[in-house]
Design a protein around this motif. Structure first.
Motif, short mmCIF file in Angstrom:
data_model
loop_
_atom_site.label_atom_id
_atom_site.label_comp_id
_atom_site.label_asym_id
_atom_site.label_seq_id
_atom_site.Cartn_x
_atom_site.Cartn_y
_atom_site.Cartn_z
N ILE A 157 43.42 45.41 35.25
CA ILE A 157 43.27 46.36 34.15
C ILE A 157 44.63 47.00 33.89
CG2 ILE A 157 42.02 48.39 33.33
CD1 ILE A 157 39.92 47.78 35.54
N ALA A 158 45.02 47.07 32.64
CA ALA A 158 46.34 47.62 32.30
C ALA A 158 46.45 49.10 32.68
CB ALA A 158 46.61 47.43 30.81
N ASP A 159 45.36 49.84 32.53
CA ASP A 159 45.34 51.26 32.89
C ASP A 159 45.36 51.38 34.41
OD1 ASP A 159 44.45 53.87 33.60
OD2 ASP A 159 43.42 54.12 31.70
N ALA A 160 46.48 51.84 34.98
CA ALA A 160 46.64 51.86 36.43
C ALA A 160 45.61 52.76 37.11
CB ALA A 160 48.06 52.32 36.79
N ASP A 161 45.30 53.90 36.51
CA ASP A 161 44.33 54.81 37.11
C ASP A 161 42.94 54.18 37.12
OD1 ASP A 161 43.54 57.49 38.13
OD2 ASP A 161 42.43 57.60 36.25
N LEU A 162 42.54 53.58 36.01
CA LEU A 162 41.24 52.93 35.96
C LEU A 162 41.20 51.73 36.91
CD1 LEU A 162 38.44 52.83 34.68
CD2 LEU A 162 39.40 51.43 32.84
N MET A 163 42.31 51.01 37.03
CA MET A 163 42.37 49.89 37.96
C MET A 163 42.13 50.37 39.39
SD MET A 163 43.12 46.48 38.29
CE MET A 163 41.59 46.57 39.23
N ALA A 164 42.78 51.46 39.78
CA ALA A 164 42.62 51.98 41.13
C ALA A 164 41.18 52.44 41.38
CB ALA A 164 43.60 53.13 41.37
N LYS A 165 40.59 53.15 40.42
CA LYS A 165 39.21 53.61 40.57
C LYS A 165 38.25 52.42 40.68
CE LYS A 165 39.69 57.94 37.95
NZ LYS A 165 39.29 58.64 36.70
N THR A 166 38.47 51.42 39.85
CA THR A 166 37.59 50.26 39.85
C THR A 166 37.70 49.48 41.15
OG1 THR A 166 37.76 50.12 37.43
CG2 THR A 166 36.99 48.16 38.59
N LEU A 167 38.92 49.30 41.64
CA LEU A 167 39.10 48.57 42.89
C LEU A 167 38.46 49.31 44.06
CD1 LEU A 167 40.35 46.02 44.10
CD2 LEU A 167 42.45 47.30 44.48
N ARG A 168 38.60 50.63 44.09
CA ARG A 168 37.94 51.41 45.16
C ARG A 168 36.43 51.27 45.08
NH1 ARG A 168 41.95 55.36 43.90
NH2 ARG A 168 40.44 56.52 42.63
N MET A 169 35.89 51.26 43.86
CA MET A 169 34.45 51.12 43.71
C MET A 169 34.00 49.74 44.17
SD MET A 169 31.87 53.03 42.57
CE MET A 169 31.10 52.51 44.12
N ALA A 170 34.77 48.72 43.84
CA ALA A 170 34.43 47.37 44.27
C ALA A 170 34.46 47.27 45.79
CB ALA A 170 35.39 46.37 43.65
N GLN A 171 35.45 47.89 46.42
CA GLN A 171 35.54 47.85 47.88
C GLN A 171 34.39 48.60 48.54
OE1 GLN A 171 39.53 49.45 48.01
NE2 GLN A 171 40.43 47.46 48.54
N ALA A 172 33.81 49.58 47.84
CA ALA A 172 32.72 50.37 48.40
C ALA A 172 31.46 49.56 48.64
CB ALA A 172 32.41 51.56 47.49
N PHE A 173 31.32 48.40 47.98
CA PHE A 173 30.17 47.54 48.25
C PHE A 173 30.20 47.01 49.69
CE2 PHE A 173 29.88 47.70 43.74
CZ PHE A 173 28.66 47.18 43.34
N LYS A 174 31.41 46.92 50.26
CA LYS A 174 31.60 46.41 51.62
C LYS A 174 31.02 45.01 51.81
CE LYS A 174 32.02 50.89 53.89
NZ LYS A 174 33.46 50.73 54.14
N LEU A 175 31.02 44.24 50.73
CA LEU A 175 30.62 42.84 50.84
C LEU A 175 31.73 42.06 51.53
CD1 LEU A 175 28.94 42.39 47.34
CD2 LEU A 175 27.80 42.38 49.57
N PRO A 176 31.46 40.84 51.99
CA PRO A 176 32.49 40.08 52.71
C PRO A 176 33.81 39.97 51.97
CG PRO A 176 30.38 39.02 52.99
CD PRO A 176 30.16 40.15 52.01
N VAL A 177 33.76 39.93 50.63
CA VAL A 177 34.99 39.81 49.84
C VAL A 177 34.97 40.80 48.69
CG1 VAL A 177 36.30 38.32 48.27
CG2 VAL A 177 35.41 37.38 50.41
N THR A 178 36.09 41.49 48.51
CA THR A 178 36.39 42.18 47.26
C THR A 178 37.49 41.38 46.59
OG1 THR A 178 35.86 44.35 48.21
CG2 THR A 178 37.19 44.31 46.20
N LEU A 179 37.24 40.94 45.36
CA LEU A 179 38.16 39.99 44.72
C LEU A 179 38.74 40.56 43.44
CD1 LEU A 179 39.32 37.09 44.84
CD2 LEU A 179 37.39 36.38 43.40
N LEU A 180 40.07 40.67 43.41
CA LEU A 180 40.78 40.98 42.17
C LEU A 180 41.15 39.64 41.55
CD1 LEU A 180 42.04 43.02 40.23
CD2 LEU A 180 44.12 42.95 41.63
N TRP A 181 40.48 39.32 40.46
CA TRP A 181 40.48 37.97 39.91
C TRP A 181 41.22 37.96 38.58
CZ3 TRP A 181 35.19 35.00 39.25
CH2 TRP A 181 35.45 33.68 38.85
N GLU A 182 42.40 37.35 38.58
CA GLU A 182 43.12 37.16 37.32
C GLU A 182 42.45 36.04 36.55
OE1 GLU A 182 47.72 36.81 36.58
OE2 GLU A 182 46.86 34.81 36.75
N TYR A 183 41.76 36.41 35.49
CA TYR A 183 41.00 35.44 34.71
C TYR A 183 41.75 35.16 33.43
CZ TYR A 183 36.59 33.07 33.61
OH TYR A 183 35.62 32.13 33.36
#
Length: 331
Positions: A157-183
């Motif tokens: 995500i271009a917005d650095a603050d939103l990127m950080a918030k989103t990545l933290r939220m994704a990591q909160a699932f604590k699933l085996p993988v959190t993936l930052l996927w360049e699509y």
């Protein structure tokens, strides 16, 4: 009948409400009524949970229905809106795309009120549900043709603050993988549209050929962890057990990390997800079937990496993706 989408109840009313999101009829189909559940307990996070965007990924709708069962007793604050099936025609047909117009709902956002049925579904969600949430969990699986670990995913995500918030939220699932996927740049994706509106959007992916009880338990545990992180329910988050291990790692994959078949033939996987591979390690073998004189072709890792996804053994076309590699995220 109205030619604009509508909800059959008021999302702002306190308590449990059940009704429908009505998608207007068009030239290609009658109106659709998508069941919606809402639990409003006042101040707090505003969350939208969706499933069934792709009709052949059924783990999401199942887990969403499970949430409806236990959430009333567990939720302590905020408002949760659950739409278990975004695309009923596709789910009923067990089809990735909508059978009526052939469109992929996850490439149709924000939709069109005067468009085809897929575009009208996207328009209804964009107009009536997305503005009511600050955070969105879209529940997918990787589809029946891939092996993929339970993962929470997001795109850059271009917005650095939103990127950080989103990545933290994704990591909160604590699933085996959190993936930052360049699509690759694909217009109309649900998450891309939500991000443009300043929303935190996490796509949960569970990849397997069949819907199994163990996989569903992992998926549900991950979603519960995310609810705990948001403060919607109380409890202690814990990494679910996957292949006899409790662990979570954050990985990054680039567009160049997708390995593609060099020719038509049957792909034979020679690795498993989360395998660590080095440059030159065998990922799979492509067996041409047009001629018995043609040699089989080894598909090897171009660099040290982690196997994030591998296609099930099946016939593939030339230049079709067969594996996805990743590496630990360094940021």
């Amino acid at each position: 009948m109205s030619d604009t989408p509508r909800l059959t109840f008021d999302l702002d009313e306190p308590g449990i409400r059940k009704g429908h999101l009505v998608v207007p009829k068009g030239t290609d189909s009658e109106a659709l009524s998508l069941p919606v559940f809402c639990l409003n307990k006042g101040q707090g996070p505003r969350l939208l949970v969706t499933g069934g965007c792709h009709g052949n990924e059924l783990e999401g709708p199942i887990v969403a229905r499970r949430l409806v069962d236990w959430l009333p007793e567990a939720q302590t604050c905020g408002r949760v809106i659950i739409l278990p099936v975004l695309n009923p025609p596709a789910v009923q047909a067990w089809s990735r795309n909508t059978p009526v117009d052939g469109l992929n709902l996850n490439r149709a956002f924000p939709g069109r009120g005067d468009g085809s049925v897929t575009e009208r579904i996207a328009d209804a969600v964009s107009r009536l549900l997305l503005p009511m949430a600050d955070t969105i969990f879209d529940l997918h699986s990787f589809g029946p043709l891939w092996d993929f670990p339970p993962a929470s995913t997001t795109h850059p995500i271009a917005d650095a603050d939103l990127m950080a918030k989103t990545l933290r939220m994704a990591q909160a699932f604590k699933l085996p993988v959190t993936l930052l996927w360049e699509y690759h740049d694909t217009p109309g994706m649900f998450d891309t549209w939500a991000h443009s509106q300043g929303k935190v959007f996490v796509c949960a992916e569970l990849g397997s050929g069949t819907v199994g009880s163990e996989a569903l338990a992992i998926y549900e545990a991950g979603v519960r962890n995310a609810f705990i992180a948001l403060g919607l329910v109380e409890g202690e988050a814990e990494c679910p057990t996957f292949r006899q291990q409790k662990s979570s790692q954050t990985l990054e994959t680039l567009s160049s990390d997708e390995l593609k078949s060099p020719a038509r033939g049957i792909f034979e996987p020679r690795c498993s997800v989360l395998d660590e591979v080095k440059r030159g390690d065998l990922i799979g073998i492509l067996h041409p079937m047009d001629s018995l004189s043609a040699d089989s072709i080894d598909i090897r890792a171009p660099t040290t990496s982690i196997v994030c996804a591998v296609k099930s053994g099946l016939h593939v076309d030339a230049n079709e993706g067969v594996a996805l590699l990743a590496r630990p995220l360094n940021r």
